[in-house]
Motif scaffolding. Structure first.
Motif, short mmCIF file in Angstrom:
data_model
loop_
_atom_site.label_atom_id
_atom_site.label_comp_id
_atom_site.label_asym_id
_atom_site.label_seq_id
_atom_site.Cartn_x
_atom_site.Cartn_y
_atom_site.Cartn_z
N PRO A 90 8.69 -0.21 0.26
CA PRO A 90 7.84 0.48 0.70
C PRO A 90 9.31 0.93 1.29
CG PRO A 90 7.25 -1.42 2.43
CD PRO A 90 8.01 -1.96 1.18
N TRP A 91 9.62 2.35 1.66
CA TRP A 91 10.45 2.74 2.12
C TRP A 91 10.31 4.10 3.69
CZ3 TRP A 91 11.79 6.40 -2.80
CH2 TRP A 91 12.17 5.35 -4.03
N SER A 116 0.43 -1.06 0.06
CA SER A 116 0.01 0.42 -0.32
C SER A 116 1.20 0.76 0.32
CB SER A 116 -1.00 0.00 1.68
OG SER A 116 -0.33 0.35 2.57
N ALA A 117 2.44 0.63 0.51
CA ALA A 117 3.66 2.49 -0.47
C ALA A 117 3.22 2.47 -0.70
CB ALA A 117 4.58 1.67 1.11
N LYS A 118 2.71 3.40 -1.66
CA LYS A 118 3.46 4.42 -3.36
C LYS A 118 4.13 3.63 -3.68
CE LYS A 118 4.45 8.91 -2.47
NZ LYS A 118 4.50 10.37 -2.81
N GLU A 119 6.30 3.69 -2.93
CA GLU A 119 7.16 3.20 -3.92
C GLU A 119 7.07 2.06 -4.06
OE1 GLU A 119 7.99 4.12 0.56
OE2 GLU A 119 6.53 4.96 -0.79
N SER A 120 6.16 1.11 -3.42
CA SER A 120 6.38 -0.40 -3.74
C SER A 120 6.12 -0.26 -5.06
CB SER A 120 5.57 -0.79 -2.46
OG SER A 120 5.68 -0.59 -1.57
N ARG A 153 12.82 8.76 2.61
CA ARG A 153 11.42 8.94 1.33
C ARG A 153 12.36 10.34 1.56
NH1 ARG A 153 6.32 6.52 4.01
NH2 ARG A 153 5.90 5.29 2.68
#
Ligand code: ZN
Length: 184
Positions: free
Chosen positions: A122-123, A14-18, A128
């Protein structure tokens, strides 16, 4: 989601960077292509699918059908390539932004024995913040408003390639991947 494994997977995804790597334009010239085996493994990880036949890793531990052991194995094959590739991507971006950088000066290595654990992409907050600042600078330097997105995609692709290499690295060398991968 009833299992901790699936909850952790969905939270990570759900983390956008994933999902940055999913937005990369597949191009051999840009180095954004994933080979069939790598793509199969990383999609399997994303879906929480059974991706590999249970087997014994080089380190002696058992690898279950999800293959997650390879992501935190002490002899992980993909962790080092992932680490050095992402280091190189960041160093090149710093150079593009005209920021002097030295690659891993002596003394930075951890001495507490801890090592990176598995990741689906995710980061953390520091990563980030670094990405945000670096993106801003490469956009300013190149004049290309997409430069930050491209940087995120390259990092994300490196994470996915490293994850696949880590899982495939647990497979005994005597057999082909076709014998152990469920999803090819
Ligand atoms: Zn292992």
């Amino acid at each position: 989601m009833p299992s901790k494994r699936d909850r952790a997977r969905l939270l990570a995804l759900s983390a956008k960077e994933s999902g940055y790597w999913l937005h990369a334009l597949p191009s051999a010239n840009l180095g954004t292509m994933l080979d069939q085996t790598t793509l199969s493994v990383v999609i399997g990880l994303r879906l929480g699918a059974s991706i590999i036949q249970p087997h014994r890793c080089h380190c002696g531990d058992s690898v279950d059908t999800y293959g997650h052991h390879g992501l935190s194995c002490s002899r992980s094959a993909g962790r080092f390539s992932r680490h050095s590739t992402i280091n190189d991507i960041i160093r090149r971006s710093l150079a593009t932004a005209h920021v002097p950088a030295v690659l891993e000066p002596i003394g930075l290595a951890r001495s507490d024995g801890k090592r990176p654990d598995e990741t689906l992409g995710p980061w953390g907050p520091e990563a980030r913040a670094l990405f945000k600042e670096l993106s801003k600078r490469v956009i300013e330097s190149t004049g290309d408003p997409r430069a930050g997105s491209y940087l995120g995609q390259r990092i994300s692709l490196a994470i996915q390639r490293g994850n696949a290499a880590s899982i495939l690295g647990t497979v005994p060398r005597c057999g082909g991947f076709e014998d152990v991968l469920d999803i090819i």
